[in-house]
Enzyme design. Structure first.
Site, mmCIF file in Angstrom:
data_model
loop_
_atom_site.group_PDB
_atom_site.id
_atom_site.type_symbol
_atom_site.label_atom_id
_atom_site.label_comp_id
_atom_site.label_asym_id
_atom_site.label_seq_id
_atom_site.Cartn_x
_atom_site.Cartn_y
_atom_site.Cartn_z
ATOM 1 N N PRO A 154 -7.703 19.238 -15.233
ATOM 2 C CA PRO A 154 -7.344 20.494 -14.794
ATOM 3 C C PRO A 154 -7.220 21.226 -14.023
ATOM 4 O O PRO A 154 -7.339 20.533 -12.439
ATOM 5 C CB PRO A 154 -8.982 21.467 -15.309
ATOM 6 N N THR A 155 -6.010 21.616 -13.756
ATOM 7 C CA THR A 155 -5.071 22.488 -12.811
ATOM 8 C C THR A 155 -5.256 23.938 -12.584
ATOM 9 O O THR A 155 -4.137 23.793 -13.865
ATOM 10 C CB THR A 155 -4.510 21.177 -11.783
ATOM 11 N N TYR A 156 -4.451 24.815 -11.782
ATOM 12 C CA TYR A 156 -4.053 26.076 -11.489
ATOM 13 C C TYR A 156 -3.196 25.737 -10.146
ATOM 14 O O TYR A 156 -3.346 25.629 -9.397
ATOM 15 C CB TYR A 156 -4.787 26.827 -11.604
ATOM 16 N N ASP A 198 -3.896 25.262 -16.103
ATOM 17 C CA ASP A 198 -3.847 26.597 -16.741
ATOM 18 C C ASP A 198 -2.988 27.166 -16.729
ATOM 19 O O ASP A 198 -2.970 27.746 -15.285
ATOM 20 C CB ASP A 198 -5.148 26.756 -16.439
ATOM 21 N N ARG A 241 -9.750 20.666 -20.328
ATOM 22 C CA ARG A 241 -9.964 19.721 -20.129
ATOM 23 C C ARG A 241 -10.412 19.242 -22.101
ATOM 24 O O ARG A 241 -10.309 17.952 -22.385
ATOM 25 C CB ARG A 241 -11.881 19.075 -20.114
ATOM 26 N N ASP A 248 -11.416 16.823 -10.851
ATOM 27 C CA ASP A 248 -10.750 17.592 -10.938
ATOM 28 C C ASP A 248 -10.315 17.608 -9.749
ATOM 29 O O ASP A 248 -9.840 16.915 -8.892
ATOM 30 C CB ASP A 248 -12.645 19.131 -10.063
ATOM 31 N N ASP A 255 -9.474 19.283 -6.806
ATOM 32 C CA ASP A 255 -9.850 18.838 -5.265
ATOM 33 C C ASP A 255 -11.559 18.007 -5.133
ATOM 34 O O ASP A 255 -11.464 18.515 -3.455
ATOM 35 C CB ASP A 255 -10.888 20.221 -5.231
ATOM 36 N N GLU A 311 -21.678 20.701 -18.167
ATOM 37 C CA GLU A 311 -22.217 19.162 -18.116
ATOM 38 C C GLU A 311 -22.694 18.642 -19.481
ATOM 39 O O GLU A 311 -22.271 17.713 -20.205
ATOM 40 C CB GLU A 311 -21.952 18.359 -16.966
ATOM 41 N N HIS A 334 -18.174 15.679 -4.322
ATOM 42 C CA HIS A 334 -17.126 17.125 -4.627
ATOM 43 C C HIS A 334 -17.063 18.143 -3.589
ATOM 44 O O HIS A 334 -17.574 18.807 -2.302
ATOM 45 C CB HIS A 334 -18.656 18.016 -5.344
ATOM 46 N N ARG A 341 -14.135 21.201 -1.505
ATOM 47 C CA ARG A 341 -13.630 21.979 -2.005
ATOM 48 C C ARG A 341 -12.692 22.711 -1.162
ATOM 49 O O ARG A 341 -13.528 22.753 0.840
ATOM 50 C CB ARG A 341 -14.427 23.650 -2.219
HETATM 51 C C1 UGA Z 1 -17.932 23.215 -10.063
HETATM 52 C C2 UGA Z 1 -17.874 21.523 -11.010
HETATM 53 O O1 UGA Z 1 -17.742 20.562 -9.833
HETATM 54 C C3 UGA Z 1 -16.857 22.221 -12.530
HETATM 55 O O2 UGA Z 1 -16.439 20.604 -12.820
HETATM 56 C C4 UGA Z 1 -16.796 22.553 -12.814
HETATM 57 O O3 UGA Z 1 -16.063 22.582 -13.481
HETATM 58 C C5 UGA Z 1 -16.867 24.150 -11.670
HETATM 59 O O4 UGA Z 1 -17.796 23.964 -10.877
HETATM 60 C C6 UGA Z 1 -17.919 25.111 -13.145
HETATM 61 O O5 UGA Z 1 -18.305 25.279 -12.937
HETATM 62 O O6 UGA Z 1 -17.035 25.273 -14.048
HETATM 63 P P1 UGA Z 1 -15.908 24.218 -8.329
HETATM 64 O O7 UGA Z 1 -15.281 22.782 -7.078
HETATM 65 O O8 UGA Z 1 -17.240 25.504 -8.164
HETATM 66 O O9 UGA Z 1 -16.846 22.196 -9.878
HETATM 67 O O10 UGA Z 1 -14.914 24.101 -9.131
HETATM 68 P P2 UGA Z 1 -13.178 24.164 -9.254
HETATM 69 O O11 UGA Z 1 -12.778 23.003 -8.753
HETATM 70 O O12 UGA Z 1 -12.749 25.613 -8.717
HETATM 71 O O13 UGA Z 1 -12.212 24.582 -10.768
HETATM 72 C C7 UGA Z 1 -12.379 22.816 -11.484
HETATM 73 C C8 UGA Z 1 -10.977 21.928 -11.972
HETATM 74 O O14 UGA Z 1 -10.843 23.317 -13.083
HETATM 75 C C9 UGA Z 1 -10.611 21.995 -10.883
HETATM 76 O O15 UGA Z 1 -9.762 20.991 -11.217
HETATM 77 C C10 UGA Z 1 -9.404 23.169 -11.386
HETATM 78 O O16 UGA Z 1 -8.309 23.378 -10.372
HETATM 79 C C11 UGA Z 1 -9.793 23.328 -12.309
HETATM 80 N N1 UGA Z 1 -9.524 25.400 -12.548
HETATM 81 C C12 UGA Z 1 -10.269 26.208 -12.185
HETATM 82 C C13 UGA Z 1 -8.891 25.278 -13.541
HETATM 83 O O17 UGA Z 1 -7.872 24.819 -14.554
HETATM 84 N N2 UGA Z 1 -7.947 27.162 -13.217
HETATM 85 C C14 UGA Z 1 -9.069 27.649 -12.533
HETATM 86 O O18 UGA Z 1 -8.714 29.379 -13.233
HETATM 87 C C15 UGA Z 1 -9.741 27.504 -11.850
HETATM 88 MN MN MN Z 2 -14.236 21.797 -7.378
#
Ligand code: UGA
Ligand code: MN
Length: 256
Positions: free
Chosen positions: A8-10, A39, A87, A115, A117, A202, A229, A231
């Site tokens: 997923p990416t935004y 997204d 996803r 993800d 990042d 998960e 993980h 960020r």
């Molecule tokens: C943690 C977990 O590692 C993620 O797999 C989980 O989805 C997330 O928590 C959660 O609780 O939902 P975190 O680093 O906090 O990850 O989350 P992000 O990396 O900010 O987002 C996860 C993925 O979703 C990324 O690939 C990001 O690009 C995507 N994303 C994020 C979107 O597609 N839309 C958004 O508005 C934000």
């Molecule tokens: Mn992340």
């Protein structure tokens, strides 16, 4: 077997940097098919162009997060799960596309949720390639810990080393497991639940697919950290905004 990586990416300032780093990691992995799900209500030129020039085998999809499910400016990042609809859209595409291929439901393949990042060692892809049902391994720098991991005794996962709610059905980060394509195809309803309480995203997928007893430990019985993980810090735009106010901002035609 091919590894299908769903990302997923935004859109945000660091998106191109993240996707560049990720795509250049994946270029080193044989038999990888990247499923990128934006997204967004439409495919953006930035991602379209990056994928086209990436040299990877890929599928480009998009699926906007419903407004009431989307984090708003100022919300703490843990308030709502992220990347859920994306996803699930990746899974939907995979199921539909694989059905159309010769071999139908009995195809070899591995599905991994990466993800945009995180940091991935090349070795983790070779570890997951032999997944029969669900394979698992440690994730570094996550959950307020140096690492979280499944604890393995006699070749089986017996519990989880985690700092938070170890009673969750599968107390693992998204980066810490892969699922066989066969299992994904055999369970057409299995997906991520966007309404799952915090920390149970998960588990919402894995609960319907596998038991703890069946988990396949990788990375030397879960003793090696091969994915982190990480960020990315949100870049500060203070100077940019100050210059913009004077009409001297960076050229918007330059893609960053
Ligand atoms: C943690 C977990 O590692 C993620 O797999 C989980 O989805 C997330 O928590 C959660 O609780 O939902 P975190 O680093 O906090 O990850 O989350 P992000 O990396 O900010 O987002 C996860 C993925 O979703 C990324 O690939 C990001 O690009 C995507 N994303 C994020 C979107 O597609 N839309 C958004 O508005 C934000
Ligand atoms: Mn992340």
């Amino acid at each position: 077997p091919t590894i299908f990586v769903i990302t997923p990416t935004y859109a945000r300032l660091v998106q191109k940097a993240e996707l560049t780093r990720l795509s250049q990691t994946f270029l080193h992995v044989p038999q990888l098919h990247w499923i990128v799900v934006e997204d967004s209500p439409h495919k953006t030129p930035l991602v379209t162009d990056l994928l086209m020039k990436s040299g990877l085998t890929y599928t480009h999809l998009h699926m906007p997060t419903a407004k009431d499910r989307k984090l708003q400016e100022g919300d703490p990042s843990w308030l709502k799960p992220r990347g859920v609809e994306q996803r699930n859209e990746g899974l939907r595409w995979l199921r539909e596309d694989r059905r159309a291929q010769p071999g139908g439901d009995s195809q070899h393949g591995v599905v991994y949720f990466a993800d945009d990042d995180n940091t991935y060692s090349l070795q983790i892809f070779e570890e997951m390639r032999s997944t029969q049902r669900v394979s698992v391994w440690p994730v570094g720098l996550v959950g307020g810990m140096k690492y979280e991991r499944p604890v393995v005794e006699g070749g089986k996962v017996v519990r989880f080393h985690t700092g938070w709610r170890p009673s969750r059905p599968f107390p693992m980060d998204m980066a810490g497991f892969a699922v066989s394509l066969k299992l994904v195809l055999a369970n057409p309803e299995a997906c991520f639940d966007g309404d799952a309480p915090m920390g149970l995203l998960e588990s919402s997928l894995l609960q319907g697919l596998v038991t703890i007893d069946e988990l396949e430990p990788k990375a030397d019985n879960c003793t090696k950290v091969l994915v982190w993980h990480t960020r990315t810090e949100k870049p500060k735009m203070k100077r940019e905004e100050a210059l913009q106010a004077q009409g001297l901002g960076s050229d918007p035609a330059v893609e960053v």
